[in-house]
Design an enzyme around this catalytic site. Sequence first.
Site, mmCIF file in Angstrom:
data_model
loop_
_atom_site.group_PDB
_atom_site.id
_atom_site.type_symbol
_atom_site.label_atom_id
_atom_site.label_comp_id
_atom_site.label_asym_id
_atom_site.label_seq_id
_atom_site.Cartn_x
_atom_site.Cartn_y
_atom_site.Cartn_z
ATOM 1 N N GLY A 19 0.827 -1.209 0.000
ATOM 2 C CA GLY A 19 0.000 0.000 0.000
ATOM 3 C C GLY A 19 0.860 1.257 0.000
ATOM 4 C CG ASP A 65 -11.157 -1.843 11.972
ATOM 5 O OD1 ASP A 65 -11.280 -2.347 10.835
ATOM 6 O OD2 ASP A 65 -11.084 -2.507 13.018
ATOM 7 C CB ILE A 66 -11.487 -1.342 6.308
ATOM 8 C CG1 ILE A 66 -11.040 -2.764 6.656
ATOM 9 C CG2 ILE A 66 -10.351 -0.530 5.704
ATOM 10 C CD1 ILE A 66 -10.805 -3.640 5.419
ATOM 11 C CB THR A 129 -3.474 -13.122 -2.499
ATOM 12 O OG1 THR A 129 -2.363 -14.026 -2.552
ATOM 13 C CG2 THR A 129 -4.592 -13.797 -1.711
ATOM 14 C CG ASP A 130 -0.221 -16.131 -5.858
ATOM 15 O OD1 ASP A 130 -0.320 -15.885 -4.635
ATOM 16 O OD2 ASP A 130 0.839 -16.549 -6.370
ATOM 17 C CD GLU A 131 -1.036 -17.424 0.263
ATOM 18 O OE1 GLU A 131 -1.796 -18.044 1.019
ATOM 19 O OE2 GLU A 131 0.036 -16.927 0.631
ATOM 20 C CE1 TYR A 153 -3.772 -12.739 3.273
ATOM 21 C CE2 TYR A 153 -2.699 -14.464 1.990
ATOM 22 C CZ TYR A 153 -3.071 -13.142 2.145
ATOM 23 O OH TYR A 153 -2.748 -12.213 1.176
ATOM 24 C CE LYS A 157 -6.357 -10.548 0.240
ATOM 25 N NZ LYS A 157 -6.450 -9.064 0.449
ATOM 26 N N PRO A 208 15.238 -19.727 9.461
ATOM 27 C CG PRO A 208 13.359 -18.886 10.589
ATOM 28 C CD PRO A 208 14.676 -18.468 10.012
ATOM 29 N NE ARG A 217 4.315 -19.651 -1.208
ATOM 30 C CZ ARG A 217 4.040 -20.932 -0.939
ATOM 31 N NH1 ARG A 217 4.182 -21.861 -1.874
ATOM 32 N NH2 ARG A 217 3.611 -21.285 0.258
HETATM 33 P P1 NAD Z 1 0.968 -5.576 5.132
HETATM 34 O O1 NAD Z 1 0.664 -6.576 6.193
HETATM 35 O O2 NAD Z 1 2.346 -5.057 4.961
HETATM 36 O O3 NAD Z 1 0.013 -4.301 5.316
HETATM 37 C C1 NAD Z 1 -1.338 -4.412 5.645
HETATM 38 C C2 NAD Z 1 -1.808 -3.022 6.080
HETATM 39 O O4 NAD Z 1 -3.217 -3.088 6.369
HETATM 40 C C3 NAD Z 1 -1.133 -2.525 7.366
HETATM 41 O O5 NAD Z 1 -0.736 -1.175 7.216
HETATM 42 C C4 NAD Z 1 -2.205 -2.656 8.431
HETATM 43 O O6 NAD Z 1 -2.092 -1.719 9.478
HETATM 44 C C5 NAD Z 1 -3.463 -2.417 7.593
HETATM 45 N N1 NAD Z 1 -4.681 -3.015 8.197
HETATM 46 C C6 NAD Z 1 -4.832 -4.278 8.674
HETATM 47 N N2 NAD Z 1 -6.082 -4.438 9.157
HETATM 48 C C7 NAD Z 1 -6.741 -3.270 8.933
HETATM 49 C C8 NAD Z 1 -8.060 -2.822 9.180
HETATM 50 N N3 NAD Z 1 -8.965 -3.618 9.765
HETATM 51 N N4 NAD Z 1 -8.393 -1.562 8.833
HETATM 52 C C9 NAD Z 1 -7.474 -0.728 8.260
HETATM 53 N N5 NAD Z 1 -6.207 -1.102 8.010
HETATM 54 C C10 NAD Z 1 -5.846 -2.354 8.325
HETATM 55 O O7 NAD Z 1 0.424 -6.235 3.787
HETATM 56 P P2 NAD Z 1 0.985 -6.202 2.291
HETATM 57 O O8 NAD Z 1 1.952 -7.287 2.110
HETATM 58 O O9 NAD Z 1 1.342 -4.827 1.937
HETATM 59 O O10 NAD Z 1 -0.342 -6.624 1.499
HETATM 60 C C11 NAD Z 1 -1.267 -5.638 1.068
HETATM 61 C C12 NAD Z 1 -2.403 -6.331 0.337
HETATM 62 O O11 NAD Z 1 -1.899 -7.062 -0.779
HETATM 63 C C13 NAD Z 1 -3.177 -7.341 1.185
HETATM 64 O O12 NAD Z 1 -4.543 -7.231 0.844
HETATM 65 C C14 NAD Z 1 -2.616 -8.678 0.751
HETATM 66 O O13 NAD Z 1 -3.562 -9.704 0.927
HETATM 67 C C15 NAD Z 1 -2.328 -8.418 -0.713
HETATM 68 N N6 NAD Z 1 -1.264 -9.211 -1.324
HETATM 69 C C16 NAD Z 1 -0.025 -9.267 -0.741
HETATM 70 C C17 NAD Z 1 0.987 -9.968 -1.383
HETATM 71 C C18 NAD Z 1 2.389 -10.041 -0.796
HETATM 72 O O14 NAD Z 1 3.217 -10.760 -1.347
HETATM 73 N N7 NAD Z 1 2.706 -9.324 0.264
HETATM 74 C C19 NAD Z 1 0.737 -10.626 -2.598
HETATM 75 C C20 NAD Z 1 -0.543 -10.550 -3.147
HETATM 76 C C21 NAD Z 1 -1.522 -9.841 -2.507
HETATM 77 O O1 DAU Z 2 1.356 -15.494 -2.834
HETATM 78 C C1 DAU Z 2 0.977 -14.237 -2.334
HETATM 79 C C2 DAU Z 2 1.079 -14.256 -0.828
HETATM 80 O O2 DAU Z 2 2.467 -14.280 -0.534
HETATM 81 C C3 DAU Z 2 0.412 -13.068 -0.161
HETATM 82 O O3 DAU Z 2 -0.972 -13.100 -0.426
HETATM 83 C C4 DAU Z 2 0.664 -13.092 1.350
HETATM 84 O O4 DAU Z 2 0.110 -11.949 1.979
HETATM 85 C C5 DAU Z 2 2.156 -13.126 1.585
HETATM 86 O O5 DAU Z 2 2.414 -13.246 2.965
HETATM 87 C C6 DAU Z 2 2.791 -14.297 0.834
HETATM 88 O O6 DAU Z 2 2.399 -15.550 1.413
HETATM 89 P P1 DAU Z 2 3.467 -16.740 1.624
HETATM 90 O O7 DAU Z 2 2.984 -17.634 2.684
HETATM 91 O O8 DAU Z 2 3.847 -17.329 0.317
HETATM 92 O O9 DAU Z 2 4.723 -15.831 2.125
HETATM 93 P P2 DAU Z 2 5.811 -16.058 3.271
HETATM 94 O O10 DAU Z 2 6.816 -14.979 3.103
HETATM 95 O O11 DAU Z 2 5.185 -16.222 4.604
HETATM 96 O O12 DAU Z 2 6.459 -17.450 2.856
HETATM 97 C C7 DAU Z 2 7.062 -17.642 1.587
HETATM 98 C C8 DAU Z 2 7.613 -19.062 1.547
HETATM 99 O O13 DAU Z 2 8.695 -19.143 2.489
HETATM 100 C C9 DAU Z 2 6.615 -20.129 1.965
HETATM 101 O O14 DAU Z 2 6.851 -21.318 1.213
HETATM 102 C C10 DAU Z 2 6.941 -20.381 3.433
HETATM 103 C C11 DAU Z 2 8.447 -20.150 3.481
HETATM 104 N N1 DAU Z 2 8.952 -19.654 4.778
HETATM 105 C C12 DAU Z 2 8.431 -18.506 5.266
HETATM 106 C C13 DAU Z 2 8.853 -17.994 6.496
HETATM 107 C C14 DAU Z 2 8.255 -16.733 7.065
HETATM 108 C C15 DAU Z 2 9.952 -20.332 5.447
HETATM 109 O O15 DAU Z 2 10.448 -21.376 4.987
HETATM 110 N N2 DAU Z 2 10.370 -19.842 6.674
HETATM 111 C C16 DAU Z 2 9.851 -18.710 7.222
HETATM 112 O O16 DAU Z 2 10.274 -18.331 8.335
#
Ligand code: NAD
Ligand code: DAU
Length: 339
Positions: A19, A65-66, A129-131, A153, A157, A208, A217
């Site tokens: 964001g 909060d949303i 998300t692709d998840e 999660y 989503k 870890p 991924r």
């Molecule tokens: P993040 O956890 O870094 O940020 C989330 C933000 O949302 C934070 O600033 C938090 O304070 C705010 N928030 C949480 N609950 C809230 C609420 N109830 N009201 C208002 N604000 C609230 O997340 P990110 O990694 O930046 O992800 C952003 C979006 O993209 C999410 O919707 C996530 O599902 C999606 N997304 C993330 C990834 C990734 O790889 N990180 C990939 C695909 C999609």
């Molecule tokens: O695919 C999109 C998603 O990617 C987003 O929607 C999520 O918000 C974002 O958190 C992310 O999810 P993942 O579970 O894929 O991300 P994470 O960074 O938690 O983990 C990536 C990979 O690494 C997964 O296979 C788990 C592994 N992992 C992660 C952590 C934190 C480890 O092996 N050790 C760790 O400590």
Amino acid sequence: MADVSRARFLVTGGAGFIGSHFVHDTLRRYPEARVTVLDKLTYAGNLDNLAELKGDSRFAFVRGDICDREIVRPLVGESDIVVNFAAETHVDRAIGDPGSFVQTDVYGAYILLEAAREAKTSRFLQISTDEVYGEILGDAANEEAPLLPRNPYSASKAGGDRLAYSYHATYGMPVIVTRCSNNYGPRQHPEKLVPLFVTNALDDAPLPVYGTGTNLRDWIHVRDHVSALHAIIETDGLDGHAFNIAGRNEKSVLEITGGILDALGKPRDLVRHVKDRPGHDRRYAIDDSKLRRMTGWKPAHPFESGLRETVLWYRENRDWWEKVKSGVFQDYYRKHYGL
Ligand code: NAD
Ligand code: DAU
């Protein structure tokens, strides 16, 4: 092409990782646009991510909060484009506390959608998300693939994703849903793989790896995710569509780990295999040809240089992540990893 150069954006979750990149890029691209961030500032929200915008008259921050209808309604009413990033986002935390994910990722999306319906908002982007496709062991999933999420999660989503679509199908609202793969880049919360491993390695602490580390991924630089969102916002005629956004960089956890250690010149013996994540999806894979065909978008950041540049950012911005990793994060880390 839609003219959004003077649009009023409401960006929920704008103090988080993706964001905040979206907010900065929006104001850079459209100097006459206005951006309001609505963010609850959970443990993942961080005002340091928006510090550069202090005093910028085009920008406003609202803590809230949303899920809170009274806060949301006027803010949506004053906006042309709503982009909903706000979510609980970490899979490991969803396993221990699914309720907060259902609340924000489903109910919060509902509150925003209702407010947008009432205000007749001209564009609503739901950041999914692709998840939501669940574990993909065969060909990459396109947007018609079934949604088969397997953890609280991704299931939450998927709820927000389909709820948003239902407001298009039922009420004709201008909703677009995006499903991106794993983002990496500066300012990501160090609970996630890349920043956790980079910052641990910088401190010579163990990395870890869950289980075998062979989980796959697709990785995309956060700036490419944001440019894809702008390509979508600038293109007419996309209402009701879902779009996959991919980096086309499939890597295992061990490959990512190796890349990080090499970039920092740290030894492989920092790797510690730990108990696997319950229900750990072995692979995500998405086909983003629809997005490329309909908007002309393509990513600009090759993975190897993008990862190296990201590693260096954490090396040079210790102040940013030491603050985030102190206090409550230490309690979470000890409890979760037992390290
Ligand atoms: P993040 O956890 O870094 O940020 C989330 C933000 O949302 C934070 O600033 C938090 O304070 C705010 N928030 C949480 N609950 C809230 C609420 N109830 N009201 C208002 N604000 C609230 O997340 P990110 O990694 O930046 O992800 C952003 C979006 O993209 C999410 O919707 C996530 O599902 C999606 N997304 C993330 C990834 C990734 O790889 N990180 C990939 C695909 C999609
Ligand atoms: O695919 C999109 C998603 O990617 C987003 O929607 C999520 O918000 C974002 O958190 C992310 O999810 P993942 O579970 O894929 O991300 P994470 O960074 O938690 O983990 C990536 C990979 O690494 C997964 O296979 C788990 C592994 N992992 C992660 C952590 C934190 C480890 O092996 N050790 C760790 O400590």
